[in-house]
Design an enzyme around this catalytic site. Structure first.
Site, PDB file in Angstrom:
ATOM      1  N   GLY A   1       0.801  -1.218   0.000  1.00 61.61           N
ATOM      2  CA  GLY A   1       0.000   0.000   0.000  1.00 61.61           C
ATOM      3  C   GLY A   1       0.834   1.269   0.000  1.00 61.61           C
ATOM      4  O   GLY A   1       1.683   1.445   0.857  1.00 61.61           O
ATOM      5  N   SER A   2       0.592   2.175  -0.933  1.00 59.21           N
ATOM      6  CA  SER A   2       1.482   3.311  -1.077  1.00 59.21           C
ATOM      7  C   SER A   2       0.960   4.284  -2.132  1.00 59.21           C
ATOM      8  O   SER A   2      -0.186   4.207  -2.555  1.00 59.21           O
ATOM      9  CB  SER A   2       2.873   2.819  -1.450  1.00 59.21           C
ATOM     10  OG  SER A   2       2.779   1.828  -2.454  1.00 59.21           O
ATOM     11  N   ARG A   3       1.840   5.177  -2.568  1.00 58.22           N
ATOM     12  CA  ARG A   3       1.457   6.208  -3.530  1.00 58.22           C
ATOM     13  C   ARG A   3       2.682   6.610  -4.350  1.00 58.22           C
ATOM     14  O   ARG A   3       3.809   6.555  -3.863  1.00 58.22           O
ATOM     15  CB  ARG A   3       0.902   7.408  -2.758  1.00 58.22           C
ATOM     16  CG  ARG A   3       0.708   8.683  -3.544  1.00 58.22           C
ATOM     17  CD  ARG A   3       0.064   9.715  -2.650  1.00 58.22           C
ATOM     18  NE  ARG A   3       0.330  11.074  -3.072  1.00 58.22           N
ATOM     19  CZ  ARG A   3      -0.214  12.145  -2.534  1.00 58.22           C
ATOM     20  NH1 ARG A   3      -1.053  12.014  -1.532  1.00 58.22           N
ATOM     21  NH2 ARG A   3       0.074  13.348  -2.985  1.00 58.22           N
TER      22      ARG A   3
END
Length: 220
Positions: free
Chosen positions: A188-190
């Site tokens: 999970g990240s950006r």
């Protein structure tokens, strides 16, 4: 499809722990409760399946074009705006941000072909990836690639509340090819991409992107 090397240790460790837990339950903890043993086995299978799917690398026909900026990650476009980029450019840029949920493929790819002109890693916090301050306070990297036509594209790998480790395979001065793997973010990240103001944006808020395939923008 293949499984990414960054997940081998996690997958093997998780598999062994779940196997040991199920054997312990079968022979000792729930030896007389077949329902509990079955439910544990099902839960273990689902958990292991989720871990494995996170590290999948699907086979794709990658997009390669010298005037196009390709999405560096799978996910959802959550930001498109003009903003000030103060770390490297110190001027106004067009920002496109892609949120990567735990269900997305988490391989990161080079958005353009060129030379890595700047790289820096920052340890930091683990705010949720969509938090406005996540791009300046979370664990992150900043990479700038100068494309063949001279335009520079900056992008950041940003850890989220779940992601706790950013992996990168590039360094300053290295030539890179559009679509090749440049890193990985776990769980999970950006990714933020900063483009010249005259770049023509080809996506809109809410669009789903495929790393190495979706065209984010056209460079002038």
């Amino acid at each position: 499809m293949r499984l990414h090397r960054e997940g081998f240790t996690i997958m093997i460790t998780t598999g062994l722990v779940l196997l040991a837990l199920n054997l312990l339950a079968y022979f000792y903890l729930f030896s007389d409760n077949s329902t509990a043993i079955t439910l544990l086995a099902i839960a273990s299978f689902i958990l292991f399946g989720l871990i494995v799917q996170f590290f999948r690398v699907p086979t794709r026909q990658l997009t390669v074009h010298e005037s196009q900026v390709i999405a560096p990650a799978d996910g959802t476009v959550v930001v498109i705006e003009e903003t000030s980029e103060d770390e490297y450019f110190k001027s106004r840029r067009r920002q496109v941000s892609i949120f990567m949920s735990p269900l997305n493929v988490h391989v990161n790819r080079n958005p353009v072909t060129g030379i890595v002109r700047y790289f820096k890693y920052y340890p930091g916090k683990y705010l949720v990836a969509w938090h406005p301050k996540s791009s300046t306070e979370n664990e992150r990297t900043t990479i700038v690639i100068q494309s063949a036509n001279g335009a520079e594209v900056l992008f950041r790998q940003i850890a989220g509340a779940v992601a706790r480790r950013i992996i990168w395979y590039v360094k300053e001065g290295q030539p890179v090819k559009q679509g090749d793997e440049m890193g990985f973010i776990k769980f999970g990240s950006r990714v933020d991409v900063f483009l010249p103001l005259d770049a023509e944006i080809n996506v809109k808020i809410g669009d789903k992107t495929k790393g190495g395939v979706t065209v984010l923008a056209e460079l002038k």
